[in-house]
Design a protein around this motif. Sequence first.
Motif, PDB file in Angstrom:
ATOM      1  N   LEU A  77       0.863  -1.188   0.000  1.00 21.36           N
ATOM      2  CA  LEU A  77       0.000   0.000   0.000  1.00 21.36           C
ATOM      3  C   LEU A  77       0.897   1.234   0.000  1.00 21.36           C
ATOM      4  N   ARG A  78       0.425   2.267  -0.688  1.00 26.90           N
ATOM      5  CA  ARG A  78       1.236   3.483  -0.794  1.00 26.90           C
ATOM      6  C   ARG A  78       0.399   4.697  -0.394  1.00 26.90           C
ATOM      7  N   VAL A  79       1.104   5.723   0.109  1.00 23.45           N
ATOM      8  CA  VAL A  79       0.390   6.979   0.371  1.00 23.45           C
ATOM      9  C   VAL A  79       0.765   7.951  -0.742  1.00 23.45           C
ATOM     10  N   PHE A  80      -0.262   8.454  -1.443  1.00 20.06           N
ATOM     11  CA  PHE A  80      -0.049   9.538  -2.402  1.00 20.06           C
ATOM     12  C   PHE A  80      -0.571  10.811  -1.753  1.00 20.06           C
TER      13      PHE A  80
ATOM     14  N   GLU B  27      -3.604  16.227   1.199  1.00 21.01           N
ATOM     15  CA  GLU B  27      -4.495  15.106   1.515  1.00 21.01           C
ATOM     16  C   GLU B  27      -3.771  13.802   1.215  1.00 21.01           C
ATOM     17  N   ALA B  28      -3.881  12.860   2.156  1.00 22.25           N
ATOM     18  CA  ALA B  28      -3.256  11.546   1.943  1.00 22.25           C
ATOM     19  C   ALA B  28      -4.265  10.627   1.281  1.00 22.25           C
ATOM     20  N   LEU B  29      -3.895  10.069   0.126  1.00 25.28           N
ATOM     21  CA  LEU B  29      -4.812   9.195  -0.616  1.00 25.28           C
ATOM     22  C   LEU B  29      -4.136   7.840  -0.848  1.00 25.28           C
TER      23      LEU B  29
ATOM     24  N   MET C 127      -2.436   3.624   6.684  1.00 24.70           N
ATOM     25  CA  MET C 127      -2.281   4.987   6.163  1.00 24.70           C
ATOM     26  C   MET C 127      -1.875   5.952   7.278  1.00 24.70           C
ATOM     27  N   ILE C 128      -2.535   5.846   8.439  1.00 22.11           N
ATOM     28  CA  ILE C 128      -2.223   6.752   9.559  1.00 22.11           C
ATOM     29  C   ILE C 128      -0.748   6.583   9.946  1.00 22.11           C
ATOM     30  N   GLU C 129      -0.345   5.327  10.082  1.00 24.21           N
ATOM     31  CA  GLU C 129       1.030   5.015  10.477  1.00 24.21           C
ATOM     32  C   GLU C 129       2.021   5.645   9.500  1.00 24.21           C
ATOM     33  N   ARG C 130       1.716   5.407   8.209  1.00 21.93           N
ATOM     34  CA  ARG C 130       2.628   5.882   7.166  1.00 21.93           C
ATOM     35  C   ARG C 130       2.683   7.406   7.096  1.00 21.93           C
TER      36      ARG C 130
ATOM     37  N   MET D 131       0.445  12.474  -5.673  1.00 21.02           N
ATOM     38  CA  MET D 131       1.747  11.913  -6.056  1.00 21.02           C
ATOM     39  C   MET D 131       2.485  11.392  -4.822  1.00 21.02           C
ATOM     40  N   PRO D 132       3.516  10.571  -5.044  1.00 24.95           N
ATOM     41  CA  PRO D 132       4.281  10.068  -3.903  1.00 24.95           C
ATOM     42  C   PRO D 132       5.010  11.210  -3.211  1.00 24.95           C
ATOM     43  N   ILE D 133       5.432  10.969  -1.990  1.00 23.78           N
ATOM     44  CA  ILE D 133       6.030  12.023  -1.168  1.00 23.78           C
ATOM     45  C   ILE D 133       7.242  12.687  -1.828  1.00 23.78           C
TER      46      ILE D 133
END
Length: 645
Positions: free
Chosen positions: A401-404, A420-422, A455-458, A626-628
């Motif tokens: 899983l990734r956070v964009f 916004e984290a998606l 997601m929260i953790e990341r 987009m990625p971080i």
Amino acid sequence: MKEKLLKILGLEHKSEYVKNFFYTSNMKASIYMSVYISCMEIWMIIRLLSRQLQGIDIRSTDYYISHYFNYAMLLASALAMLIFAVGYIRGRKRSVLFGYVLKWAFILICLSFGIEISASDYGKGEQVFTFLTMELFAACLLTWYPIVGFLIISVSYGIFYLTLDTTLITATGAIGSTDATKINLFIMWAATLFCSFGNYARTASQAEKAEELARINDHLEDIAEHDELTGIHNMRFFRAEAGKMLSEKKKSELTFLFLDIENFKAYNETYGFSQGNELLRRVGEMIEQAFTYSLSARFSDDHFVVLTSNPGAEGTVSLISEKLTGEKSAVQLHLKCGAYKPAENDDDPILACDRARFACNSIKKHFGRLYRVYDEELESAYRLKQYVVNNIDTAVREENLRVFYQPIVSVSDGTVTGIEALARWNDPSHGLLMPKSFIATLEEHRQIHKLDMFMIERVCRDIRHRLDTGSSCPPVSVNLSCLDFELVDIVAFLCSAVDKYSIPHSLIDVEITESSLVGGKEALKAALDRIRGEGFGIWLDDFGNGYSALNVLKEYHFDVLKIDMLFLEGYPENKNTASVLENIISLADKLGMVSLTEGVETAEQYELLRKIGCGLAQGFMISEPMPITGLDEKMLTGGFMTAAK
Ligand code: C2E
Ligand code: MG
Ligand code: MG
């Protein structure tokens, strides 16, 4: 009083069940009686015949004739009774009236036999056992209503007594019965009456209990097969019957249908649960009537299923839909239906219903679409759905899983005020999956908390990294599902994650969609209060996408109102966009919320937001998620601000 008297006499109203119980118990008793009497009479005939042939007692011809006749009559009536009663108990079709006639004939023959033989025995100075035996058989083994029992017993004792008293000379030469005999007969009469009444009372109470049990049993059977609310079949019944149909009928002729009432939730909200239930009952009835020779059931909530071999199922569904749309209601109701034709190897009705449901869900928000057949395209989407459910744990474990991140800018000066984290799912076999491929599925299968916790953790880890590396660090908003609050203590998890990475609480906002909040859930409200108490911001996401947006605003306070992107769609062609948005923004202002419009794709749209005073904006025009790393680069080069300015 009258009722009581009737009850004592056994003449009160009796249900068909109780009458039947008495009848059946008498038939069973008749079998014992007739078997016993048949054996006795056969033995008596053989005994008399052997005595006659051996010349043991020399009797007159009249004596033999009358005795053979009596024995034969009794034997014949006992055999007739036996054959009838055995047939009845075995469940053969028997006339009830004929049963009564036979029983009465049998009883009268038994009693008259007893009277005649015992009167003759008494004349010879012997005991009156035959009469007493017959009396016990006829009056006590069978069950009579008290009044009938009283009459049978009294009349038979009366006749017997009169026969002794008026016509017989005893062995001692005295005429009629002795005083001792009279007293004994009186005592026997009373005892026989008690036996008969006792037997009645016992059988009547058994009948009552059996009736009660039968009623409970019927009710249980009914519940086991029928849906309590709508009265149509339930899924337990559907599953069993559909399973049989799948194995007995040609599968190619069968179709599973899944029907869903669109806007039912709104109907329930508007008219209350009891009216909602009434509607479900009506729809259940409509479906049963329209699919007469098919199998139908209530699946759950406002969902129904049908298994039919009707080739014109779509037409039938559209008739039901027309009826539903014609209902007089402020809420416009629509029917949606998914159809699935089982394949040769499909044996599980529930899986078939699930596919039909999938087809139905695929047209849920498509206005005007009523019916969708499950096809190849849906099959691959369905397989993906199964994949998601089966692989969420692996995806979390293996960090697929990734956070964009998607920036949010201030409309007035274009500065980035938040991100916004998606979620994205970078799957080894399916490639990069977008939220629409997995969020709804995870919610449906109550697994969404696994994603949201990840997601929260990341997000916390990323913020820590940015703080440590001195990157600019605007607040991050995370999307939560209302199910997170049910499935885990998400607030506690959020706090522990934030504490673990020592992140100021002001750097996290929580986005909740308005549909999660419909129905005034107290527990959710309490959880939101806790979030606020911890210093996190609370944003209302997708405002205007549901049907009760304003209600939600009455109940909760939000820091930011995210206006759904559907409001910007069609601008500038749609002339109403500007005034609708302007009103929403002024409402947000009045309620002390910052307004944020989602889905800004063009400079014209951005310009409109600037003109009407919208606070914040988010959309592809500013930046795609987009990625971080990509985000950091753009932030450094001021990429967003140039785009927005
Ligand atoms: P959302 O929270 O309303 O997020 C905005 C969605 O709109 C994102 O879709 C975003 O990529 C998309 N978007 C942003 N700007 C534009 C634009 O200018 N035009 C168009 N057409 N779309 C734009 P995405 O990332 O596919 O997410 C879809 C939805 O999935 C989100 O809607 C959110 O409700 C949900 N979601 C995403 N990530 C998570 C998550 O981690 N947890 C939960 N529970 N839900 C999530
Ligand atoms: Mg969101
Ligand atoms: Mg949104």
